[in-house]
Design a protein around this motif. Structure first.
Motif, short mmCIF file in Angstrom:
data_model
loop_
_atom_site.label_atom_id
_atom_site.label_comp_id
_atom_site.label_asym_id
_atom_site.label_seq_id
_atom_site.Cartn_x
_atom_site.Cartn_y
_atom_site.Cartn_z
N PHE A 52 1.24 -0.75 -10.23
CA PHE A 52 2.07 0.26 -11.60
C PHE A 52 1.88 -1.47 -12.52
O PHE A 52 1.24 -0.54 -13.08
N LEU A 53 2.58 -1.91 -12.52
CA LEU A 53 3.05 -3.07 -13.67
C LEU A 53 1.57 -3.57 -13.40
O LEU A 53 1.90 -4.41 -15.01
N THR A 54 1.03 -3.78 -13.01
CA THR A 54 -0.30 -5.06 -12.51
C THR A 54 -1.25 -4.72 -13.33
O THR A 54 -2.02 -4.87 -14.71
N ILE A 55 -1.74 -3.19 -13.63
CA ILE A 55 -2.58 -2.38 -14.06
C ILE A 55 -2.04 -2.01 -15.34
O ILE A 55 -2.75 -1.96 -16.01
N ARG A 56 -0.80 -1.67 -15.50
CA ARG A 56 0.11 -1.57 -16.70
C ARG A 56 -0.16 -2.72 -17.85
O ARG A 56 -1.00 -2.24 -19.13
N VAL A 79 9.38 0.96 4.01
CA VAL A 79 9.90 0.92 2.45
C VAL A 79 9.77 0.19 1.83
O VAL A 79 9.27 0.52 0.78
N ARG A 80 10.43 -0.57 1.72
CA ARG A 80 9.81 -1.87 0.65
C ARG A 80 8.37 -2.72 0.50
O ARG A 80 8.45 -2.68 -0.65
N ILE A 81 7.56 -2.48 2.38
CA ILE A 81 6.97 -2.65 1.07
C ILE A 81 5.95 -1.98 0.80
O ILE A 81 5.48 -2.37 -0.05
N THR A 82 6.58 -0.83 1.04
CA THR A 82 5.13 0.65 -0.20
C THR A 82 6.10 0.31 -0.99
O THR A 82 4.86 0.36 -1.54
N ALA A 83 6.98 0.32 -1.29
CA ALA A 83 7.27 0.92 -3.07
C ALA A 83 7.09 -0.84 -3.78
O ALA A 83 6.92 -0.26 -4.33
N GLY A 84 7.41 -1.56 -2.82
CA GLY A 84 7.30 -3.11 -3.85
C GLY A 84 5.26 -3.52 -3.96
O GLY A 84 5.21 -3.93 -5.45
N VAL A 115 8.10 -9.84 -10.73
CA VAL A 115 9.39 -10.57 -9.90
C VAL A 115 10.52 -9.93 -8.70
O VAL A 115 9.51 -10.08 -7.47
N ILE A 116 10.48 -8.94 -9.40
CA ILE A 116 11.45 -8.07 -8.06
C ILE A 116 10.35 -7.15 -7.35
O ILE A 116 10.43 -7.01 -6.19
N ALA A 117 9.30 -6.10 -7.47
CA ALA A 117 8.59 -6.28 -6.89
C ALA A 117 8.11 -6.67 -5.87
O ALA A 117 7.81 -7.02 -4.43
N ALA A 118 7.81 -8.22 -6.12
CA ALA A 118 6.98 -9.00 -5.22
C ALA A 118 7.99 -9.26 -3.96
O ALA A 118 8.05 -9.13 -3.40
N MET A 119 9.40 -9.66 -4.54
CA MET A 119 11.12 -10.08 -4.22
C MET A 119 10.66 -8.79 -2.63
O MET A 119 11.39 -9.51 -1.55
#
Length: 85
Positions: free
Chosen positions: A23-27, A12-17, A42-46
């Protein structure tokens, strides 16, 4: 470093991250004036890293705080019972 999250939680963490990173990169790439804060990336990568290594430092800190050291349970119920006697 001992693993402290399960396999389902790590997936779940890998999928959500990865979803958050995408999403953040495209935005940030589409709109130059987008207010994507680098800390969110950074939080998403973590989250992806936590899923890969199956270790979460916040979970470890919480488990350490709630660990009983003297063998006696000291919850609010015992304090409540003492005051009523």
């Amino acid at each position: 470093m001992k693993q402290n999250i399960g396999i389902i939680n790590s997936m779940v963490r890998i999928t959500a991250g990865l979803s958050m990173l995408t999403f953040l990169t495209i935005r940030s790439a589409r709109r130059k004036d987008a207010s994507v804060h680098p800390m969110m990336i950074v939080i998403a990568a973590m989250k992806v890293a936590e899923g890969i290594v199956r270790y979460c430092p916040l979970t470890a800190a919480f488990e350490e705080m709630t660990e009983e050291t003297d063998g006696k349970e000291e919850g609010w119920q015992q304090n409540f019972q003492k005051t009523q006697m």
